[in-house]
Enzyme design. Structure first.
Site, mmCIF file in Angstrom:
data_model
loop_
_atom_site.group_PDB
_atom_site.id
_atom_site.type_symbol
_atom_site.label_atom_id
_atom_site.label_comp_id
_atom_site.label_asym_id
_atom_site.label_seq_id
_atom_site.Cartn_x
_atom_site.Cartn_y
_atom_site.Cartn_z
ATOM 1 C CE LYS A 61 79.114 52.523 37.507
ATOM 2 N NZ LYS A 61 79.329 51.136 37.077
ATOM 3 C CB SER A 89 78.465 47.484 35.347
ATOM 4 O OG SER A 89 77.617 46.911 36.290
ATOM 5 C CB SER A 111 76.098 49.251 38.168
ATOM 6 O OG SER A 111 77.460 49.191 37.793
HETATM 7 N N1 GLN Z 1 75.259 43.052 37.678
HETATM 8 C C1 GLN Z 1 76.473 42.530 38.199
HETATM 9 C C2 GLN Z 1 76.467 42.701 39.697
HETATM 10 O O1 GLN Z 1 75.502 43.139 40.214
HETATM 11 C C3 GLN Z 1 77.654 43.234 37.588
HETATM 12 C C4 GLN Z 1 77.831 44.608 38.106
HETATM 13 C C5 GLN Z 1 79.029 45.317 37.558
HETATM 14 O O2 GLN Z 1 79.589 44.944 36.541
HETATM 15 N N2 GLN Z 1 79.449 46.332 38.265
HETATM 16 O O3 GLN Z 1 77.404 42.418 40.369
#
Ligand code: GLN
Length: 497
Positions: free
Chosen positions: A82, A181, A157
């Site tokens: 990532k 994410s 994400s």
């Molecule tokens: N979707 C959640 C957010 O937007 C979690 C994102 C994540 O785990 N990085 O914060």
């Protein structure tokens, strides 16, 4: 090697192939690079492809001429990383235009460990900007598509990492999970995603979003590979003071089958509300029946503060993000606006044009929550709720060994379906956020398909009980034998963007 052979491979199978000289690390690396060339112009899982670096590394590994007995655990295994995890010499953009010209001068601890273990890096994967989002639609470089249906999101994400593994552009990937994410995109792409206990894996070299929640996690095509990769990356690190003082996870935590069946399986009613797609609820009910027939004891438990976790998360995470993202001021890192009139203008224009809409929303929200006079009312309250959520899980794990829940309330959604309404998007993580707030480990497993779309099942455990989760998931994977994703091409005709 072809896709029909490789689709079921574990790391051990690659090592067998190397030992029997059926293929070399260079050939396997080339196989995945060819897959990337074939699919990624449609899928867009990668932001950087390091073809030269990957092949060079494969060559170095081959030159070492190791015997099977001394093969390090990730020897000759290509991986996708990532784009918020630093690899020396490669770009680390965090999916943001503000870091578009940033190259990392150092390796994250997890990268150092993977290098020592013989891993190969294919490139850096797409993500929602600074890991804020659930669909990769917030990436500053365009979204990644779901390999099962390119008109749908891959989740986020870590959507690029999950899509690359599902499409066999890479056999393994790393992601990060702040509120879901790793697990949510794993569920949307039909693979295995592990969020370890907070502090089990070093965050050194992971670019911060919300430091008290961020955790590096793994994305793989089977549970065994999760076990191997997690073992390699886990363990104490003096460069991260929040990293727990424990040695790396060990294989001996793995339980034999008769012991696994003694595990008490908890089911929390708060995770089975009418808002959940009936297809998901029904599949989990079927699995509970299978488990009962296999002799497992199923216990109903309650986590009464579940409903407040999401709201508290959207105070705590943006507050920490607003502080972490203050460093992107156009001076020390990345993008700087052109011809600033003065210092104020430099800050303002760099940040308003460098960050995307969702990131700006979080910075504003977080700054407000932390501002003088409001700190007690918001951040402190959010942290108090967090303690209650954590206590719910502590009580629950006195009664059961693991908890089973859906990963997401819905199957993968279409592009644009939620991007106009941030709250709807935030709800995509309603079942992954509580455990992230509590800092406990959780795994997402593909438990079946509905109309060619994968369904995720979440397995949660008490802190540092990854061994139980992985043993249970190994058993379940064998029992359910859900076929892994096989993507031969990405048909863009269905595209709605
Ligand atoms: N979707 C959640 C957010 O937007 C979690 C994102 C994540 O785990 N990085 O914060």
């Amino acid at each position: 090697m072809d896709i029909d052979t490789i689709k079921n491979f574990t790391i051990k199978d690659y090592h067998k192939v190397y030992k029997n000289k059926e293929a070399s690390p260079i050939e396997i690396t080339q196989f995945f690079l060819d897959r990337i060339h074939l699919l990624d112009s449609s899928l867009r899982a990668f932001l950087t492809i390091d073809e030269t670096g990957a092949l060079q590394r494969a060559r170095e590994l081959e030159e070492k001429k190791l015997g099977e007995a001394d093969l390090p655990p990730l020897y000759g295994i290509p991986m996708a990383i990532k784009d918020n995890i630093c690899i020396q010499g490669l770009p680390t953009t965090c999916g943001s235009r503000i870091l578009s010209n940033y190259r990392s001068p150092f390796d994250a601890t997890v990268i150092e460990k993977i290098k020592k273990a013989g891993g190969i890096f294919l490139g850096k994967t797409n993500m929602d900007e600074f890991a804020m989002g659930s669909s990769t639609e917030n990436s500053g470089f365009g979204p990644t598509r779901n390999p099962f249906d390119p008109s749908r999101v891959p989740g986020g994400s870590s959507g690029g990492s999950a899509a690359s593994v599902a499409a066999l552009e890479a056999p393994l990937a790393l992601g990060s999970d702040t509120g879901g994410s790793v697990r949510q995109p794993a569920a949307f792409c039909g693979i295995v995603g592990l969020r370890p206990t907070y502090g089990r894996v070093s965050r050194y070299g992971l670019i911060s979003f919300a430091s008290s929640l961020d955790q590096i996690g793994t994305l793989t095509r089977n549970v065994q590979d999760t076990l191997t990769l997690f073992t390699v990356i886990s363990g104490q690190d003096n460069r991260d003071s929040t990293c727990a003082p424990y040695p790396p996870f060990s294989f001996s935590d793995d339980l034999p089958e008769n012991e696994i069946k003694k595990m008490k399986v908890g089911v929390a009613k708060e995770y089975f509300n009418p808002g959940v797609d009936p297809v998901i609820t029904q599949r989990i009910q079927e699995i509970l029946k299978i488990l009962t027939n296999e002799g497992f004891e199923i216990i109903e438990v309650s986590l009464p503060h579940t409903d407040y976790a999401l709201e508290a998360y959207y105070i705590v995470a943006p507050a920490e993000a607003s502080s972490n993202l203050a460093r992107y001021d156009g001076i020390a890192y990345g993008y700087r606006c052109s011809h600033p009139l003065n210092l104020q203008d430099l800050y303002t224009r760099t940040r308003t044009t460098g960050f995307g809409k969702e990131t700006l929303r979080r910075i504003i929200l977080g700054t407000y929550c932390l501002s003088s006079g409001y700190y007690d009312e918001f951040y402190l309250k959010g942290m108090q709720v967090r303690t209650l959520v954590k206590k719910d899980f502590e009580d629950c794990f006195e009664k059961c060994d693991i908890l089973l829940t859906p990963v997401t309330p819905h199957l993968p959604f279409k592009f644009g379906e939620k991007s106009h309404d941030p709250y709807q998007m935030y709800l995509a993580d309603v079942f992954t956020i509580p455990s992230a707030m509590a800092g406990i480990p959780a795994l997402s497993l593909n438990c079946g398909y509905h109309q060619h779309l994968p369904i995720g099942l979440q397995v949660l455990g008490a802190p540092f009980q990854e061994g139980k989760i992985l043993s249970f998931a190994t058993f379940l994977e064998k029992t359910l034998s859900v076929p892994p994703p096989v993507i031969k091409s990405v048909n863009l005709k269905k595209e709605v963007l």
